[in-house]
Design an enzyme around this catalytic site. Structure first.
Site, PDB file in Angstrom:
ATOM      1  N   SER A 151      -5.075   3.670 -13.543  1.00  0.00           N
ATOM      2  CA  SER A 151      -6.035   2.987 -12.636  1.00  0.00           C
ATOM      3  C   SER A 151      -7.347   2.636 -13.262  1.00  0.00           C
ATOM      4  CB  SER A 151      -6.491   3.660 -11.372  1.00  0.00           C
ATOM      5  OG  SER A 151      -7.528   3.070 -10.668  1.00  0.00           O
ATOM      6  N   TYR A 163      -7.924  11.360  -5.963  1.00  0.00           N
ATOM      7  CA  TYR A 163      -7.438   9.968  -6.806  1.00  0.00           C
ATOM      8  C   TYR A 163      -7.900   9.819  -7.959  1.00  0.00           C
ATOM      9  CZ  TYR A 163      -5.477   5.363  -7.379  1.00  0.00           C
ATOM     10  OH  TYR A 163      -4.788   4.190  -7.874  1.00  0.00           O
TER      11      TYR A 163
HETATM   12  C1  BGC Z   1      -6.576   1.513  -6.212  1.00  0.00           C
HETATM   13  C2  BGC Z   1      -6.880   0.065  -5.390  1.00  0.00           C
HETATM   14  C3  BGC Z   1      -8.264  -0.378  -5.567  1.00  0.00           C
HETATM   15  C4  BGC Z   1      -8.506  -0.421  -7.089  1.00  0.00           C
HETATM   16  C5  BGC Z   1      -9.920  -1.014  -7.666  1.00  0.00           C
HETATM   17  C6  BGC Z   1      -6.724   1.135  -7.666  1.00  0.00           C
HETATM   18  O1  BGC Z   1      -6.500   2.074  -8.552  1.00  0.00           O
HETATM   19  O2  BGC Z   1      -5.074   1.870  -6.227  1.00  0.00           O
HETATM   20  O3  BGC Z   1      -6.601   0.620  -3.835  1.00  0.00           O
HETATM   21  O4  BGC Z   1      -8.384  -1.508  -5.099  1.00  0.00           O
HETATM   22  O5  BGC Z   1      -8.091   0.729  -7.816  1.00  0.00           O
HETATM   23  O6  BGC Z   1     -10.751  -0.060  -6.980  1.00  0.00           O
END
Ligand code: BGC
Length: 267
Positions: A155, A168
């Site tokens: 991410s 996360y």
């Molecule tokens: C998340 C999303 C978020 C994006 C940008 C991703 O890792 O799963 O929910 O919109 O990051 O912030």
């Protein structure tokens, strides 16, 4: 989400003969990756954790169009499930030489209110799951001496801090160093390990934000290219990175985020 799956013409297929397993393959980004890999000629084990219906429907659809796919149940955070599911894929395809660690969850909690169980669940799925699946895939690839690729769907939050999502971010930041470490370790076996880091992609995980024009517009303003990403933006990057065309790429993170990591808010 029914698609209009079709195989690419033989001379345009990047992954003919490859044997893939995609975790969390029955929805969102994982679903798009399954279709893309199969379109490029790979056999694809589509992992699901709950109801089998969508993964089975996808497998049938791919099969009907001349591709190869199989639905496999597995909770990525369960050591027993991981061993069984990779065994099923190996029996069906002969080996697994491409793993896409896509399964991931997120849940919003300010630090002071975050229950231990919420922290542990995110770490279990997003980080321990990646470890368990990478370990199993590397063992199979080492035994088969076939080399291969492990692609982790990370991410932008392996780099950008995100308040109220500290678990996360910890999982994705951990994934980054895990990827770099095992990329060094597995290189002598001909196994490449790469992170693909999506930005804001229009998928079910962002359902609530997308349904609210004010929130969705705010996210869009943080993206220099001015649009939310599509599942295919990620899936096409994964197919290329998995292919021989990217045979000199390992230990890297490819951000597929419309420029989100360039922090436009601070310009
Ligand atoms: C998340 C999303 C978020 C994006 C940008 C991703 O890792 O799963 O929910 O919109 O990051 O912030």
């Amino acid at each position: 989400m029914p698609s209009s799956f079709c195989l690419r013409p033989p001379d345009a297929r990047l992954l003919e003969g490859r044997r893939a397993l995609v975790t969390g393959g029955d929805s969102g980004i994982g679903q798009g990756i399954c279709y893309e890999l199969a379109a490029h000629g790979a056999s694809v084990a589509i992992n699901y954790v709950g109801a089998p219906d969508e993964a089975q429907r996808m497998a049938q659809e791919i099969h009907a169009a001349g591709g190869k796919a199989l639905a496999v149940q597995m909770d990525v955070s369960s050591e027993q499930d991981v061993a069984r599911a990779f065994g099923e894929a190996q029996s069906a395809f002969g080996c697994v030489d491409l793993l896409v660690n896509n399964a991931g969850i997120e849940q919003r909690y300010p630090l002071v209110d975050m229950p231990l169980a919420a922290w542990q669940k995110v770490i279990d799925v997003n980080l321990t799951g990646v470890f368990l699946c990478a370990r199993e895939a590397a063992r199979l690839m080492r035994t088969a001496r076939c080399g291969g690729a492990i692609i982790n769907i990370s991410s932008v939050h392996e780099q950008i801090a995100w308040e109220r999502f500290s678990h996360y971010c910890a999982s994705k930041g951990g994934m980054r160093m895990f990827t770099q470490s095992i990329a060094k370790e597995l290189a002598p076996l001909g196994i490449r390990v790469i992170n693909v880091a999506p930005g804001a992609i229009a998928t079910p995980i962002n359902r609530d934000v997308l349904a609210d024009p004010a929130k969705s517009g705010k996210v869009q303003r943080e993206i220099p290219l001015g649009r939310w990403g599509e599942v295919t933006d990620i899936a096409q990057a994964v197919a290329w990175l998995a292919s021989e065309q990217a045979s000199y790429v390992t230990g890297a993170t490819l951000f597929v985020d419309g420029g989100m990591t360039l922090y436009p808010r601070f310009v």
